[in-house]
Scaffold this active site. Structure first.
Site, short mmCIF file in Angstrom:
data_model
loop_
_atom_site.label_atom_id
_atom_site.label_comp_id
_atom_site.label_asym_id
_atom_site.label_seq_id
_atom_site.Cartn_x
_atom_site.Cartn_y
_atom_site.Cartn_z
N ASP A 271 2.51 -11.71 9.13
CA ASP A 271 1.09 -11.57 8.84
C ASP A 271 0.64 -12.50 7.72
O ASP A 271 1.46 -13.15 7.05
CB ASP A 271 0.77 -10.11 8.49
N ASN B 113 1.91 4.04 4.12
CA ASN B 113 1.24 4.80 5.18
C ASN B 113 1.91 4.59 6.54
O ASN B 113 1.35 4.95 7.57
CB ASN B 113 -0.24 4.43 5.25
N HIS C 61 2.69 1.62 7.87
CA HIS C 61 2.33 0.40 8.61
C HIS C 61 3.52 -0.55 8.73
O HIS C 61 4.43 -0.55 7.91
CB HIS C 61 1.08 -0.28 8.02
N GLU D 126 -2.05 -0.92 10.76
CA GLU D 126 -2.36 0.30 10.03
C GLU D 126 -2.37 1.50 10.98
O GLU D 126 -2.50 1.34 12.20
CB GLU D 126 -3.75 0.15 9.39
C1 GLP Z 1 2.70 -5.44 3.06
C2 GLP Z 1 3.12 -6.21 4.32
C3 GLP Z 1 4.23 -5.51 5.05
C4 GLP Z 1 5.20 -4.93 4.05
C5 GLP Z 1 4.54 -3.83 3.27
C6 GLP Z 1 5.39 -3.24 2.15
O1 GLP Z 1 1.36 -5.18 2.96
N1 GLP Z 1 2.06 -6.51 5.22
O2 GLP Z 1 4.84 -6.39 5.95
O3 GLP Z 1 6.32 -4.38 4.72
O4 GLP Z 1 3.27 -4.19 2.83
O5 GLP Z 1 5.48 -4.10 1.06
P1 GLP Z 1 6.43 -3.84 -0.18
O6 GLP Z 1 7.78 -4.29 0.22
O7 GLP Z 1 5.87 -4.70 -1.29
O8 GLP Z 1 6.37 -2.40 -0.48
#
Ligand code: GLP
Length: 245
Positions: free
Chosen positions: A67, A136, A138, A143
């Protein structure tokens, strides 16, 4: 689901790096799906270490990131492009043309999503997709919703995700409200999936993903339906699992 629980986050990240390294060693022209966020950083450090040690060669590897924020140019220090260059791509011998990240500055974001989807197909699909999970539930930026998204698309981020990601920006007002993300369907077509999750703040999402019925209200729960998925947890992230039905 193959679920492995490690004593600490360092060991879980090491295991994720080992699985990616094994994929590249067994198929030097592998197509690897990559993730951003704080969680995979130690895994990328280990991949860089293995590369410097002469174990890994990225010259034939192709990558597709999950993404990107809509509206952030690749040189913005909070763009996922910048993150990937900093933590991995600038430190390994991957060919620049083999790096794919959705274009957050595309004039036509919907067309950019379609062409991203086509590019994945043209490379023969993803061999191994690395994932994290949002608080959440995702995956990528998919989402909680009423239905699973099939393909790469433009996403409206939830307040929870904006708040969770505000730690990387000056304030939550600076967090983009939209992103381009592979769809749940895109992710599910990867031949293998490795999810890395660390920390207690993810324990509830892990529980929903593993213990509750598959539902788009927890996008990660769809992984229960994938034939080759490995979930790598540290013990804090696994704490709620003993309440599984
Ligand atoms: C982000 C990304 C995800 C990631 C998630 C958790 O927003 N879009 O791909 O897995 O949030 O991130 P973190 O590892 O910083 O908790």
């Amino acid at each position: 689901m193959n679920i492995r629980v490690f004593e600490n986050d360092r060991q879980a990240a090491q295991a994720a790096a080992c699985m990616i390294a094994a994929q590249i060693l067994s198929k030097p022209a592998a197509v690897i799906g990559l993730a951003t966020g704080g969680t995979p950083v130690p895994a990328y450090q280990e991949l860089v270490r293995l590369t410097n040690a002469g174990v890994l060669d990225w010259s034939r590897v192709t990558t597709f990131n999950l993404d990107e924020y809509l509206g952030l140019p690749g040189d913005h220090d909070q763009s996922f492009k910048y993150f990937m260059m900093k933590h991995l791509f600038n430190k390994v011998n991957i060919a620049p043309e083999s790096i794919h990240i959705p274009d957050g500055m595309a004039a036509d974001p919907t067309e950019a999503c379609m062409s991203y989807e086509r590019a994945i197909r043209e490379q023969g699909g993803i061999d191994l997709q690395l994932l994290g999970i949002g608080r959440n539930g995702h995956i990528g930026f998919n989402e909680p919703a009423d239905a699973f998204s099939p393909i790469t698309h433009v996403v409206d981020l939830t307040e929870d995700t904006i708040e969770a990601n505000a730690r990387f920006f000056a304030s939550s007002a600076d967090v983009p409200r939209q992103a381009l993300s592979m769809g749940v369907g895109t992710i599910m077509q990867a031949r293998s999936i490795v999810m890395l999750v660390t920390g207690t703040e993810k324990a509830r999402a892990v529980r929903s993903m593993i213990c509750e019925p598959v539902s788009p209200s927890c996008p990660a729960s769809v992984l229960q339906l994938h034939a080759n998925v490995t979930i790598l947890l540290d013990s804090p992230a696994a704490t709620a699992m003993n309440h599984c039905r």
